[in-house]
Write a protein that holds these residues in place. Structure first.
Motif, PDB file in Angstrom:
ATOM      1  N   PHE A   4       0.304  -1.155   0.214  1.00  0.00           N
ATOM      2  CA  PHE A   4      -0.227   0.045  -0.080  1.00  0.00           C
ATOM      3  C   PHE A   4       0.786   1.046  -0.292  1.00  0.00           C
ATOM      4  O   PHE A   4       0.635   2.463  -0.171  1.00  0.00           O
ATOM      5  CB  PHE A   4      -0.951   0.127   0.880  1.00  0.00           C
ATOM      6  N   ASP A   5       2.028   1.089   0.509  1.00  0.00           N
ATOM      7  CA  ASP A   5       2.994   2.281   0.492  1.00  0.00           C
ATOM      8  C   ASP A   5       3.112   3.001  -1.052  1.00  0.00           C
ATOM      9  O   ASP A   5       3.272   4.291  -1.205  1.00  0.00           O
ATOM     10  CB  ASP A   5       4.179   2.350   1.115  1.00  0.00           C
ATOM     11  N   PHE A   6       3.388   2.107  -2.029  1.00  0.00           N
ATOM     12  CA  PHE A   6       3.545   2.312  -2.761  1.00  0.00           C
ATOM     13  C   PHE A   6       2.164   2.454  -4.128  1.00  0.00           C
ATOM     14  O   PHE A   6       2.366   3.728  -4.331  1.00  0.00           O
ATOM     15  CB  PHE A   6       3.941   1.273  -3.903  1.00  0.00           C
ATOM     16  N   TYR A   7       1.197   1.978  -3.620  1.00  0.00           N
ATOM     17  CA  TYR A   7       0.036   2.440  -4.271  1.00  0.00           C
ATOM     18  C   TYR A   7      -0.791   3.585  -4.031  1.00  0.00           C
ATOM     19  O   TYR A   7      -1.200   4.502  -4.600  1.00  0.00           O
ATOM     20  CB  TYR A   7      -1.617   1.079  -3.620  1.00  0.00           C
ATOM     21  N   LYS A   8      -0.481   4.290  -2.778  1.00  0.00           N
ATOM     22  CA  LYS A   8      -0.725   5.092  -2.442  1.00  0.00           C
ATOM     23  C   LYS A   8      -0.178   6.495  -3.694  1.00  0.00           C
ATOM     24  O   LYS A   8      -0.764   8.004  -3.028  1.00  0.00           O
ATOM     25  CB  LYS A   8      -0.491   5.690  -0.910  1.00  0.00           C
ATOM     26  N   GLY A   9       1.109   6.417  -3.867  1.00  0.00           N
ATOM     27  CA  GLY A   9       1.514   7.058  -4.699  1.00  0.00           C
ATOM     28  C   GLY A   9       1.495   7.601  -5.742  1.00  0.00           C
ATOM     29  O   GLY A   9       1.644   8.348  -7.233  1.00  0.00           O
ATOM     30  N   LEU A  10       0.017   6.185  -6.669  1.00  0.00           N
ATOM     31  CA  LEU A  10      -0.329   6.750  -7.769  1.00  0.00           C
ATOM     32  C   LEU A  10      -1.229   7.416  -8.187  1.00  0.00           C
ATOM     33  O   LEU A  10      -2.479   7.070  -6.908  1.00  0.00           O
ATOM     34  CB  LEU A  10      -0.510   4.800  -8.173  1.00  0.00           C
ATOM     35  N   LYS A  11      -1.437   8.150  -9.263  1.00  0.00           N
ATOM     36  CA  LYS A  11      -2.862   8.748  -9.379  1.00  0.00           C
ATOM     37  C   LYS A  11      -4.040   8.277  -9.478  1.00  0.00           C
ATOM     38  O   LYS A  11      -3.739   7.142 -10.410  1.00  0.00           O
ATOM     39  CB  LYS A  11      -2.259   9.919 -10.368  1.00  0.00           C
ATOM     40  N   GLY A  12      -4.657   8.452  -8.946  1.00  0.00           N
ATOM     41  CA  GLY A  12      -6.083   7.739  -8.941  1.00  0.00           C
ATOM     42  C   GLY A  12      -7.086   6.500  -8.609  1.00  0.00           C
ATOM     43  O   GLY A  12      -7.846   6.218  -8.414  1.00  0.00           O
ATOM     44  N   ALA A  13      -5.505   6.046  -7.449  1.00  0.00           N
ATOM     45  CA  ALA A  13      -5.829   4.937  -6.315  1.00  0.00           C
ATOM     46  C   ALA A  13      -5.827   6.156  -4.700  1.00  0.00           C
ATOM     47  O   ALA A  13      -4.509   6.988  -4.472  1.00  0.00           O
ATOM     48  CB  ALA A  13      -4.594   3.947  -6.495  1.00  0.00           C
ATOM     49  N   GLU A  14      -6.752   5.832  -3.531  1.00  0.00           N
ATOM     50  CA  GLU A  14      -6.648   5.939  -2.842  1.00  0.00           C
ATOM     51  C   GLU A  14      -5.980   4.957  -1.578  1.00  0.00           C
ATOM     52  O   GLU A  14      -7.095   3.417  -1.954  1.00  0.00           O
ATOM     53  CB  GLU A  14      -7.683   6.858  -2.119  1.00  0.00           C
ATOM     54  N   LEU A  15      -5.710   4.389  -0.188  1.00  0.00           N
ATOM     55  CA  LEU A  15      -5.937   4.279   0.744  1.00  0.00           C
ATOM     56  C   LEU A  15      -7.728   4.644   0.994  1.00  0.00           C
ATOM     57  O   LEU A  15      -7.902   5.586   1.419  1.00  0.00           O
ATOM     58  CB  LEU A  15      -4.774   4.152   1.396  1.00  0.00           C
ATOM     59  N   TYR A  16      -8.174   3.198   1.695  1.00  0.00           N
ATOM     60  CA  TYR A  16      -9.026   3.642   2.820  1.00  0.00           C
ATOM     61  C   TYR A  16      -9.532   2.400   3.806  1.00  0.00           C
ATOM     62  O   TYR A  16      -8.859   1.518   3.204  1.00  0.00           O
ATOM     63  CB  TYR A  16     -10.535   3.415   1.694  1.00  0.00           C
ATOM     64  N   THR A  17     -10.204   2.608   4.441  1.00  0.00           N
ATOM     65  CA  THR A  17     -10.730   1.601   6.275  1.00  0.00           C
ATOM     66  C   THR A  17     -11.572   1.033   5.952  1.00  0.00           C
ATOM     67  O   THR A  17     -12.885   1.505   4.793  1.00  0.00           O
ATOM     68  CB  THR A  17     -11.047   3.047   7.405  1.00  0.00           C
ATOM     69  N   VAL A  18     -11.516   0.092   5.879  1.00  0.00           N
ATOM     70  CA  VAL A  18     -12.340  -1.376   5.524  1.00  0.00           C
ATOM     71  C   VAL A  18     -12.938  -2.333   6.558  1.00  0.00           C
ATOM     72  O   VAL A  18     -11.957  -1.824   7.893  1.00  0.00           O
ATOM     73  CB  VAL A  18     -11.491  -2.785   4.554  1.00  0.00           C
ATOM     74  N   ILE A  37     -10.637   4.975  -7.764  1.00  0.00           N
ATOM     75  CA  ILE A  37     -11.438   6.716  -7.767  1.00  0.00           C
ATOM     76  C   ILE A  37     -11.054   7.389  -9.224  1.00  0.00           C
ATOM     77  O   ILE A  37     -11.209   8.101  -9.387  1.00  0.00           O
ATOM     78  CB  ILE A  37     -10.924   7.213  -6.681  1.00  0.00           C
ATOM     79  N   GLY A  38      -9.881   7.140  -9.610  1.00  0.00           N
ATOM     80  CA  GLY A  38      -9.843   7.729 -11.123  1.00  0.00           C
ATOM     81  C   GLY A  38      -8.875   7.200 -11.921  1.00  0.00           C
ATOM     82  O   GLY A  38      -8.512   6.589 -11.726  1.00  0.00           O
ATOM     83  N   LYS A  39      -8.358   7.648 -13.229  1.00  0.00           N
ATOM     84  CA  LYS A  39      -7.181   7.413 -14.019  1.00  0.00           C
ATOM     85  C   LYS A  39      -6.061   6.901 -13.796  1.00  0.00           C
ATOM     86  O   LYS A  39      -5.570   7.735 -12.813  1.00  0.00           O
ATOM     87  CB  LYS A  39      -7.440   7.811 -15.605  1.00  0.00           C
ATOM     88  N   ILE A  40      -6.000   5.796 -13.289  1.00  0.00           N
ATOM     89  CA  ILE A  40      -4.234   5.420 -12.954  1.00  0.00           C
ATOM     90  C   ILE A  40      -3.177   6.088 -13.724  1.00  0.00           C
ATOM     91  O   ILE A  40      -3.453   5.823 -14.963  1.00  0.00           O
ATOM     92  CB  ILE A  40      -4.499   3.603 -12.703  1.00  0.00           C
ATOM     93  N   ASP A  41      -2.199   6.474 -12.940  1.00  0.00           N
ATOM     94  CA  ASP A  41      -1.234   6.775 -13.584  1.00  0.00           C
ATOM     95  C   ASP A  41      -0.093   6.743 -12.845  1.00  0.00           C
ATOM     96  O   ASP A  41       0.045   6.861 -11.428  1.00  0.00           O
ATOM     97  CB  ASP A  41      -1.864   8.449 -14.274  1.00  0.00           C
ATOM     98  N   PHE A  42       1.260   7.376 -13.291  1.00  0.00           N
ATOM     99  CA  PHE A  42       2.212   7.349 -12.401  1.00  0.00           C
ATOM    100  C   PHE A  42       2.954   9.244 -12.700  1.00  0.00           C
ATOM    101  O   PHE A  42       3.277   8.934 -14.183  1.00  0.00           O
ATOM    102  CB  PHE A  42       3.126   6.303 -13.086  1.00  0.00           C
ATOM    103  N   ALA A  43       2.935  10.019 -11.504  1.00  0.00           N
ATOM    104  CA  ALA A  43       3.289  11.187 -11.653  1.00  0.00           C
ATOM    105  C   ALA A  43       4.341  11.698 -10.777  1.00  0.00           C
ATOM    106  O   ALA A  43       4.428  12.397 -10.263  1.00  0.00           O
ATOM    107  CB  ALA A  43       2.947  12.866 -12.387  1.00  0.00           C
ATOM    108  N   GLY A  44       5.366  10.808 -10.195  1.00  0.00           N
ATOM    109  CA  GLY A  44       6.404  11.019  -9.688  1.00  0.00           C
ATOM    110  C   GLY A  44       5.819  10.230  -8.196  1.00  0.00           C
ATOM    111  O   GLY A  44       5.276   9.795  -8.033  1.00  0.00           O
ATOM    112  N   HIS A  45       7.000   9.831  -7.356  1.00  0.00           N
ATOM    113  CA  HIS A  45       6.918   8.891  -6.360  1.00  0.00           C
ATOM    114  C   HIS A  45       7.935   9.641  -5.066  1.00  0.00           C
ATOM    115  O   HIS A  45       8.402   9.079  -5.658  1.00  0.00           O
ATOM    116  CB  HIS A  45       6.551   7.573  -6.454  1.00  0.00           C
ATOM    117  N   PRO A  46       7.706   9.169  -3.816  1.00  0.00           N
ATOM    118  CA  PRO A  46       8.085   9.373  -2.781  1.00  0.00           C
ATOM    119  C   PRO A  46       9.170   8.412  -3.186  1.00  0.00           C
ATOM    120  O   PRO A  46      10.551   8.465  -2.306  1.00  0.00           O
ATOM    121  CB  PRO A  46       7.553   9.027  -1.702  1.00  0.00           C
TER     122      PRO A  46
END
Length: 298
Positions: A4-18, A37-46
């Protein structure tokens, strides 16, 4: 390391509580997941800065590890991908592949020459109970190996020739527990035979992983790292048994293309596994000793 540390740095993806986290054998992770929640994309990452820090503090080749493209789909499934964003899943798989292609280039530009993709999706598909859960999420697990292979290959298109990319296939590793069981037979033809990867790290530390027969689909010359040493349990493996199993694997892959390692990382999260630092040290020493004895003359 946690996907999830990687996913949350992608555009269009978000973490949420389940309502409940990922269920391992006897323990459950934090109640967290990822959704689209939006189009998936990569535009830089921590993680690019993380890699640069690592590279600046080592004299050997640093390896960066990110989750494989398929892991952004399998466990979450169709139900986690906004239909208003992606009414057609093929478009989603294409965007994920293109985002990963950008990520691969970004890590290369940051100086990365060895990138590993960690994957749990392939091995989960090999578990009948996980396939049933996949169907409940609105997917067809029987069609996923072909889709995941195509998506991964699209992500790898155009990668620099001097960049090595490998994949680790994992059945789950959290506080010395696991999720899936079952050999690679269900996915081997697609996973091992069609994905344009340089090498595989495959778990083979218990009977849950099945036999070496799926390795027959491995293209000639591709590296296979046999994860024969448990990173979950402290008991030290028998050196003779490790050599015997390596010999068994040579029925399908030439010895010069085989390697040895622990079956997974010693910890996927800060919780660690039920092992001490001394246990881990002994495991690594064992791997080095066996490797020197088996491959030292090659």
């Amino acid at each position: 390391w946690w996907q999830f540390d990687f996913y949350k740095g992608l555009k269009g993806a978000e973490l949420y509580t389940v309502g409940e986290g990922i269920k391992f054998a006897g323990v459950t992770t934090k109640a967290e997941s990822v959704r689209v929640i939006g189009k998936i994309d990569f535009a830089g990452h921590p993680h690019l800065e993380h890699f640069k820090f690592l590279k600046a503090h080592t004299r050997v080749t640093p390896k960066m590890t990110i989750p494989a493209p398929s892991t952004l789909h399998f466990r979450q499934g169709r139900s986690s991908i906004g239909r208003e964003v992606y009414p057609d899943l093929d478009a989603y798989f294409d965007d994920v592949a293109l985002a990963y292609r950008k990520a691969i280039r970004a890590f290369y530009d940051a100086g990365c020459r060895y990138l590993q993709m960690d994957d749990t999706a392939w091995s989960m598909i090999c578990d009948p109970s996980e396939r049933e859960k996949s169907r409940a999420r609105g997917d067809d697990p029987d069609s996923l190996p072909a889709k995941y292979a195509a998506m991964t290959n699209k992500a790898l298109e155009g990668r620099p020739a001097d960049m090595v990319i490998t994949m680790h296939s994992c059945r789950g590793n959290f506080r010395s527990t696991f999720i899936a069981q079952g050999g690679y037979d269900h996915v081997a033809e697609k996973l091992l035979g069609e994905v344009n990867i340089d090498g595989y790290f495959l778990e083979y530390d218990t009977d849950r992983a099945g036999g070496f027969e799926p390795l027959r689909f491995m293209p000639k010359g591709r590296k296979v790292v046999l994860g024969l040493v448990s990173s979950k349990l402290p008991a030290l493996e028998s050196k003779d048994n490790l050599k015997r199993r390596i010999e068994e694997a040579t029925k399908y892959v030439d010895l010069q293309n085989l390697c040895l390692s622990p079956q997974c990382g010693f910890a996927s999260t800060h919780h660690g596994n039920k092992m001490t630092l001394d246990d881990q040290g002994r495991k690594l020493e064992l791997v080095v000793e066996v490797a020197n004895e088996v491959w030292g003359g090659l």
